[in-house]
Enzyme design. Structure first.
Site, PDB file in Angstrom:
ATOM      1  N   GLY A  33       0.853  -1.177   0.000  1.00 22.27           N
ATOM      2  CA  GLY A  33       0.000   0.000   0.000  1.00 22.27           C
ATOM      3  C   GLY A  33       0.895   1.235   0.000  1.00 22.27           C
ATOM      4  O   GLY A  33       2.111   1.153  -0.217  1.00 22.27           O
ATOM      5  N   GLY A  60     -11.570  10.877   0.241  1.00 16.93           N
ATOM      6  CA  GLY A  60     -11.710  12.305   0.535  1.00 16.93           C
ATOM      7  C   GLY A  60     -10.463  13.133   0.456  1.00 16.93           C
ATOM      8  O   GLY A  60     -10.483  14.281   0.008  1.00 16.93           O
ATOM      9  N   PHE A 102     -12.778  19.082   6.518  1.00 14.09           N
ATOM     10  CA  PHE A 102     -12.936  17.724   7.046  1.00 14.09           C
ATOM     11  C   PHE A 102     -13.269  17.843   8.525  1.00 14.09           C
ATOM     12  O   PHE A 102     -13.113  18.915   9.122  1.00 14.09           O
ATOM     13  CB  PHE A 102     -11.631  16.935   6.838  1.00 14.09           C
ATOM     14  CG  PHE A 102     -11.730  15.824   5.803  1.00 14.09           C
ATOM     15  CD1 PHE A 102     -12.322  16.040   4.574  1.00 14.09           C
ATOM     16  CD2 PHE A 102     -11.202  14.567   6.058  1.00 14.09           C
ATOM     17  CE1 PHE A 102     -12.405  15.025   3.621  1.00 14.09           C
ATOM     18  CE2 PHE A 102     -11.281  13.542   5.116  1.00 14.09           C
ATOM     19  CZ  PHE A 102     -11.882  13.770   3.900  1.00 14.09           C
ATOM     20  N   LEU A 106     -18.020   2.880   1.997  1.00 16.56           N
ATOM     21  CA  LEU A 106     -17.874   4.239   2.525  1.00 16.56           C
ATOM     22  C   LEU A 106     -18.362   5.295   1.550  1.00 16.56           C
ATOM     23  O   LEU A 106     -18.135   5.187   0.356  1.00 16.56           O
ATOM     24  CB  LEU A 106     -16.385   4.506   2.813  1.00 16.56           C
ATOM     25  CG  LEU A 106     -16.128   5.868   3.447  1.00 16.56           C
ATOM     26  CD1 LEU A 106     -16.325   5.800   4.941  1.00 16.56           C
ATOM     27  CD2 LEU A 106     -14.732   6.360   3.123  1.00 16.56           C
ATOM     28  N   GLU A 162     -15.981  11.415   4.077  1.00 19.12           N
ATOM     29  CA  GLU A 162     -16.223  12.557   4.963  1.00 19.12           C
ATOM     30  C   GLU A 162     -16.259  13.867   4.162  1.00 19.12           C
ATOM     31  O   GLU A 162     -16.826  14.864   4.601  1.00 19.12           O
ATOM     32  CB  GLU A 162     -15.087  12.614   5.996  1.00 19.12           C
ATOM     33  CG  GLU A 162     -15.265  13.647   7.061  1.00 19.12           C
ATOM     34  CD  GLU A 162     -14.398  13.319   8.274  1.00 19.12           C
ATOM     35  OE1 GLU A 162     -14.544  12.218   8.830  1.00 19.12           O
ATOM     36  OE2 GLU A 162     -13.579  14.171   8.641  1.00 19.12           O
ATOM     37  N   ARG A 182     -14.859  11.944  14.088  1.00 19.18           N
ATOM     38  CA  ARG A 182     -15.675  10.790  13.702  1.00 19.18           C
ATOM     39  C   ARG A 182     -16.235  10.028  14.895  1.00 19.18           C
ATOM     40  O   ARG A 182     -17.364   9.547  14.854  1.00 19.18           O
ATOM     41  CB  ARG A 182     -14.825   9.836  12.875  1.00 19.18           C
ATOM     42  CG  ARG A 182     -14.570  10.366  11.511  1.00 19.18           C
ATOM     43  CD  ARG A 182     -13.614   9.497  10.768  1.00 19.18           C
ATOM     44  NE  ARG A 182     -13.410  10.074   9.450  1.00 19.18           N
ATOM     45  CZ  ARG A 182     -12.545   9.611   8.564  1.00 19.18           C
ATOM     46  NH1 ARG A 182     -11.794   8.580   8.863  1.00 19.18           N
ATOM     47  NH2 ARG A 182     -12.429  10.186   7.390  1.00 19.18           N
ATOM     48  N   HIS A 230     -14.050   1.304  10.549  1.00 16.31           N
ATOM     49  CA  HIS A 230     -13.356   1.968   9.435  1.00 16.31           C
ATOM     50  C   HIS A 230     -11.841   1.953   9.556  1.00 16.31           C
ATOM     51  O   HIS A 230     -11.143   1.811   8.560  1.00 16.31           O
ATOM     52  CB  HIS A 230     -13.838   3.421   9.366  1.00 16.31           C
ATOM     53  CG  HIS A 230     -13.228   4.202   8.243  1.00 16.31           C
ATOM     54  ND1 HIS A 230     -13.448   3.878   6.917  1.00 16.31           N
ATOM     55  CD2 HIS A 230     -12.404   5.281   8.228  1.00 16.31           C
ATOM     56  CE1 HIS A 230     -12.790   4.729   6.144  1.00 16.31           C
ATOM     57  NE2 HIS A 230     -12.136   5.587   6.909  1.00 16.31           N
ATOM     58  N   ARG A 239      -8.495   8.806  14.973  1.00 18.44           N
ATOM     59  CA  ARG A 239      -7.783   9.431  13.862  1.00 18.44           C
ATOM     60  C   ARG A 239      -8.682  10.459  13.191  1.00 18.44           C
ATOM     61  O   ARG A 239      -9.876  10.226  13.017  1.00 18.44           O
ATOM     62  CB  ARG A 239      -7.408   8.362  12.834  1.00 18.44           C
ATOM     63  CG  ARG A 239      -7.072   8.921  11.487  1.00 18.44           C
ATOM     64  CD  ARG A 239      -6.624   7.883  10.518  1.00 18.44           C
ATOM     65  NE  ARG A 239      -7.661   7.187   9.803  1.00 18.44           N
ATOM     66  CZ  ARG A 239      -8.319   7.652   8.727  1.00 18.44           C
ATOM     67  NH1 ARG A 239      -8.066   8.862   8.268  1.00 18.44           N
ATOM     68  NH2 ARG A 239      -9.219   6.920   8.124  1.00 18.44           N
TER      69      ARG A 239
HETATM   70  C1  LIG Z   1     -13.070   3.236   2.017  1.00 21.03           C
HETATM   71  C2  LIG Z   1     -11.945   3.963   2.675  1.00 21.03           C
HETATM   72  C3  LIG Z   1     -11.696   5.287   2.365  1.00 21.03           C
HETATM   73  C4  LIG Z   1     -10.648   5.963   2.981  1.00 21.03           C
HETATM   74  N1  LIG Z   1     -10.438   7.288   2.681  1.00 21.03           N
HETATM   75  C5  LIG Z   1      -9.420   7.934   3.286  1.00 21.03           C
HETATM   76  C6  LIG Z   1      -9.161   9.306   2.991  1.00 21.03           C
HETATM   77  O1  LIG Z   1      -9.838   9.932   2.177  1.00 21.03           O
HETATM   78  N2  LIG Z   1      -8.129   9.911   3.637  1.00 21.03           N
HETATM   79  C7  LIG Z   1      -7.348   9.255   4.533  1.00 21.03           C
HETATM   80  O2  LIG Z   1      -6.436   9.857   5.076  1.00 21.03           O
HETATM   81  N3  LIG Z   1      -7.564   7.956   4.809  1.00 21.03           N
HETATM   82  C8  LIG Z   1      -8.558   7.279   4.206  1.00 21.03           C
HETATM   83  N4  LIG Z   1      -8.768   5.966   4.502  1.00 21.03           N
HETATM   84  C9  LIG Z   1      -7.767   5.234   5.299  1.00 21.03           C
HETATM   85  C10 LIG Z   1      -6.547   4.936   4.431  1.00 21.03           C
HETATM   86  O3  LIG Z   1      -6.935   4.689   3.109  1.00 21.03           O
HETATM   87  C11 LIG Z   1      -5.758   3.736   4.929  1.00 21.03           C
HETATM   88  O4  LIG Z   1      -5.574   3.836   6.310  1.00 21.03           O
HETATM   89  C12 LIG Z   1      -4.391   3.677   4.281  1.00 21.03           C
HETATM   90  O5  LIG Z   1      -4.490   3.781   2.879  1.00 21.03           O
HETATM   91  C13 LIG Z   1      -3.651   2.396   4.661  1.00 21.03           C
HETATM   92  O6  LIG Z   1      -2.476   2.304   3.896  1.00 21.03           O
HETATM   93  P1  LIG Z   1      -1.369   1.212   4.233  1.00 21.03           P
HETATM   94  O7  LIG Z   1      -0.282   1.415   3.253  1.00 21.03           O
HETATM   95  O8  LIG Z   1      -1.047   1.257   5.669  1.00 21.03           O
HETATM   96  O9  LIG Z   1      -2.098  -0.184   3.973  1.00 21.03           O
HETATM   97  P2  LIG Z   1      -2.912  -0.755   2.713  1.00 21.03           P
HETATM   98  O10 LIG Z   1      -3.092   0.217   1.630  1.00 21.03           O
HETATM   99  O11 LIG Z   1      -4.122  -1.397   3.287  1.00 21.03           O
HETATM  100  O12 LIG Z   1      -1.945  -1.864   2.159  1.00 21.03           O
HETATM  101  C14 LIG Z   1      -1.704  -3.075   2.836  1.00 21.03           C
HETATM  102  C15 LIG Z   1      -0.823  -3.948   1.978  1.00 21.03           C
HETATM  103  O13 LIG Z   1      -0.411  -5.074   2.729  1.00 21.03           O
HETATM  104  C16 LIG Z   1      -0.523  -6.240   1.941  1.00 21.03           C
HETATM  105  N5  LIG Z   1      -0.626  -7.363   2.888  1.00 21.03           N
HETATM  106  C17 LIG Z   1      -1.485  -7.519   3.913  1.00 21.03           C
HETATM  107  N6  LIG Z   1      -1.202  -8.640   4.605  1.00 21.03           N
HETATM  108  C18 LIG Z   1      -0.140  -9.204   4.000  1.00 21.03           C
HETATM  109  C19 LIG Z   1       0.630 -10.378   4.241  1.00 21.03           C
HETATM  110  N7  LIG Z   1       0.371 -11.180   5.277  1.00 21.03           N
HETATM  111  N8  LIG Z   1       1.655 -10.669   3.404  1.00 21.03           N
HETATM  112  C20 LIG Z   1       1.936  -9.862   2.356  1.00 21.03           C
HETATM  113  N9  LIG Z   1       1.256  -8.727   2.092  1.00 21.03           N
HETATM  114  C21 LIG Z   1       0.230  -8.402   2.909  1.00 21.03           C
HETATM  115  C22 LIG Z   1      -1.719  -5.969   1.058  1.00 21.03           C
HETATM  116  O14 LIG Z   1      -1.683  -6.765  -0.089  1.00 21.03           O
HETATM  117  C23 LIG Z   1      -1.487  -4.489   0.728  1.00 21.03           C
HETATM  118  O15 LIG Z   1      -0.578  -4.387  -0.337  1.00 21.03           O
HETATM  119  C24 LIG Z   1      -9.831   5.287   3.910  1.00 21.03           C
HETATM  120  C25 LIG Z   1     -10.079   3.954   4.226  1.00 21.03           C
HETATM  121  C26 LIG Z   1     -11.138   3.304   3.643  1.00 21.03           C
HETATM  122  C27 LIG Z   1     -11.440   1.910   4.073  1.00 21.03           C
END
Ligand SMILES: Cc1cc2nc3c(=O)[nH]c(=O)nc-3n(C[C@H](O)[C@H](O)[C@H](O)COP(=O)(O)OP(=O)(O)OC[C@H]3O[C@@H](n4cnc5c(N)ncnc54)[C@H](O)[C@@H]3O)c2cc1C
Length: 668
Positions: free
Chosen positions: A14, A49, A141, A267, A270, A301, A369, A405
């Protein structure tokens, strides 16, 4: 047995994992990223958002700066956050948003002149400054004093992830997609990589690394009703927990978003309320001003979600065949705004609900969420009890969000944490910490252990049903460990989760294929998810206060005297059915913003014994340095810059400052 060597193993593709890997790669280290899905399908893609960064470009963001962003974030966290981390974050977020612009994120930009917006249910004309023409725009927001959320329409995560994943390709960082880390390889408090399963063939490999980073996102799927994707199961956090020596921080802090479409749980951002959308009840009455006269729909929230549920309990919910809900009304924003700035919302409503939000209100009810808790790290991202292990993004608890958050602070956190922790990882690899001797026997032992667990599942003739256990866990978490919590129900939840964990140890499968086999995947993941669910439920059971998103009906006050501390959950051993909880006190004497009222929500809390003295110190510093500008005051109260990599230190430039008179600028 296949063994793959690399300098840096990043588990998760991610925003956080990708940005972290780019940082390490740019310092000359090889990195490999693992992902369950192609990088660009990671859950970050779903962010709608926007991203908070105090640029102060928009007319309604004028005067914004790091100090205001800092205060909003700490208040949002209900004083649970680590203030050093929040400072590092707010200073880096403007740099991160600009870096992303340079990498091709097509941020929504400001057009000078008049434009009509909706504020507090009224159409208002605001005038964007001539000199702001073409600069990054910000929207409103929840829980913020200024309009601060930079966005790409309502497809912000999509645009960010595309740009950052493309940058990783440009840096020649391989993403091994459709692979899953099953266990960390470790010995004597030193992490050496992970045992990894190929989700297509079922083959196990050992990935050996000098540094390993967990960036696996949130654990929303512990709950039945969640906005999270099906891959957000918290497995990365469980890997750390299963080492027995890494702690998960504040797992009981779970966010429920006010506006999940009912009943699907998808979702709607916001940004809908930020842009002027209103919450209404069965009578069409806008109820939030009755509860929160100051911030109304734009309180944080946790507060809005509780008020919505409270209102439903008062009999004001809309009845439907799926249960009760409330309305989100964005019709007043007009078709042009909705089709342009909230296009994804329009499409989701249109295709998943058959509702046209230009004309009709959207049925909504809060749903799980965001996971505030995660792998506990230091403020620079390393795990304090396991050398060579790091964490970033939603999977980590470094701890920026405390017990709640703010919207827009998560995608910002992912890239900021990636920038900072990527440097920590590179420093570690460059220093003595990067050298580690490892015996081949240890690697064989870890791989064999994971293989034996899988074999036990695929060869057991009869036993428990993995999907049924998972469903029961999700129902239990939604019903008993949700928005409103109460001791007796938490006791019941913990007891039942323990029983489910015991049952999960004798799961048998109908399909015994060792390769691509969804039933097998559910089976081994649910065993890990139950341990996580127990960290949430047991943490909530023991914390007899209310803070941010953790609300105890039987202990409704925030109690700084007893509970201004972070929960640390560890898992004692494989036979255990309950995590061990320990607590880490937050130091009020170092706080730049001592605990107080958040500015919304209940005004009812018990003070920490050190709060009054620290507040007096803060006031004295502010009055002593009154003429020396805000940066001098900040430095005197909480010096944090030494924690940042050198290239991320230093102030951010803003339009106001660039156009300010030289004398005023000097004072800044
Ligand atoms: C619908 C929605 C809308 C949102 N909108 C916003 C917004 O507008 N603004 C904001 O600030 N936040 C928002 N959020 C929150 C935000 O998007 C997330 O918190 C953030 O993108 C998480 O990023 P990350 O890189 O930590 O994890 P993720 O993007 O979830 O990536 C996780 C990665 O880990 C990998 N993975 C998981 N387990 C394993 C494993 N065991 N082995 C190998 N790979 C694994 C997955 O394949 C993925 O590649 C939103 C969340 C949701 C649910």
């Amino acid at each position: 047995m296949k063994i793959i060597h690399t300098d840096v193993l990043v588990i998760g593709a991610g925003l956080a994992g990708l940005r972290l890997a780019i940082g390490a790669r740019r310092r000359g280290f090889e990195a490999i990223i693992l992902s369950l899905v192609p990088a660009k399908r990671s859950h970050s893609k779903a962010a709608q958002g926007g991203m908070q960064a105090s640029l102060g470009n928009a007319a309604k963001g004028q005067g914004d700066n790091e100090d205001i962003h800092f205060e909003d974030t700490v208040r949002g966290s209900d004083w649970g956050a680590d203030q050093d981390v929040v400072r590092m974050f707010v200073n880096t977020a403007p740099k991160a948003v600009r870096e992303l612009a340079a990498w091709g994120v097509p941020w929504t930009r400001i057009r000078k002149g008049d434009r009509e917006v909706v504020i507090n249910g009224q159409k208002v004309t605001i005038t964007e400054r001539d000199e702001a023409e073409g600069l990054l725009a910000q929207r409103d927001f929840g829980g913020t004093k200024k309009w601060r959320t930079c966005h790409v329409g309502d497809a912000t995560g999509h645009a960010m992830l595309t740009a950052v994943a493309d940058r990783a390709i440009a840096e020649s960082i391989p993403v091994h997609e459709r692979t899953e880390a099953l266990a960390l390889i470790h010995e004597n408090g030193r992490c050496h990589g992970a045992v990894v399963r190929d989700l297509v063939t079922g083959e196990l490999s050992a990935y050996l690394s000098r540094a390993t980073a967990i960036a696996t996102g949130g654990a929303g799927r512990l709950y039945r009703s969640t906005t999270n994707a099906v891959i957000s199961e918290g497995i990365g956090s469980a890997l750390a927990l299963e080492t027995g020596c890494c702690a998960l921080g504040n797992m009981e802090a779970v966010q429920f978003h006010p506006t999940a479409i009912f009943p699907a749980g998808i979702l709607v951002t916001e940004g809908c309320r930020g842009d002027g959308g209103l919450l209404k009840d069965a009578d069409g009455h806008r109820f939030m001003p009755d509860y929160e006269p100051e911030k109304k729909e734009l309180a944080s929230r946790d507060v809005v979600s509780r008020r919505m549920e409270e209102h439903i309990r008062k009999g004001k919910g809309v009845h439907s065949r799926f249960g009760e809900h409330l309305w989100l009304d964005i019709t007043l924003l007009g078709e042009k705004h909705i089709r342009h700035n909230l296009r994804e919302v329009w499409e989701i409503c249109h295709y998943f609900l058959g509702v046209d939000p230009v004309k009709d209100p959207i049925p909504v009810r809060p749903a799980q969420h965001y996971t505030m808790g995660g792998v506990r790290t230091r403020s620079t991202g390393e795990c304090p009890t396991m050398r060579g292990l790091f964490a970033a993004g939603e999977a980590a608890c470094w701890d920026m969000h405390g017990f709640n958050r703010l919207g827009g602070n998560s995608v910002a956190e992912t890239v900021v944490a990636g920038m900072i922790v990527g440097e920590t990882v590179a420093d570690f690899c460059a220093g003595a910490g990067g050298d580690a001797s490892l015996s081949p026997a240890l690697v064989r032992e870890f791989v064999a252990r994971e293989q034996a667990k899988l074999d036990a599942l695929t060869t057991r003739a009869s036993g428990e049903d993995a999907s049924a256990i998972r469903r029961e866990m999700q129902e239990l978490m939604s019903a008993k460990v949700g928005i409103f919590r109460v001791g007796a129900e938490l006791d019941e939840a913990v007891e039942k989760l323990q029983a489910l964990l015991v049952r999960s140890r004798s799961i048998a499968l109908r399909a015994s294929s060792p390769g691509a086999n969804p039933e097998l995947v559910t089976a081994y993941r649910v065993q890990k998810m139950l341990k996580l669910a127990l960290t949430v439920a047991h943490g909530a059971q023991v914390r007899t206060e209310s803070r941010g998103a953790h609300f105890r009906q039987d202990h409704p006050r925030r109690d700084d005297a007893q509970w201004l501390k972070r929960t640390l959950a560890t898992w004692p051993d494989e036979s255990a059915t309950l995590p061990t909880l320990a607590y880490e006190a937050l130091d009020v004497k170092r706080m730049e913003l001592p605990p107080g009222w958040r500015g919304y929500g209940a005004k009812d809390y018990i003070d920490h014994p050190d709060t009054a003295a620290r507040q007096a110190e803060v006031d004295a510093v502010k009055s002593r340095l009154a003429g020396e500008g805000r940066l001098a005051v900040q430095q005197a109260l909480l010096p944090y810059e030494h924690l940042l990599p050198e290239w991320l230190r230093g102030p951010n430039e803003r339009l106001d400052e660039r156009f300010a008179a030289p004398a005023a600028r000097a004072a800044e």
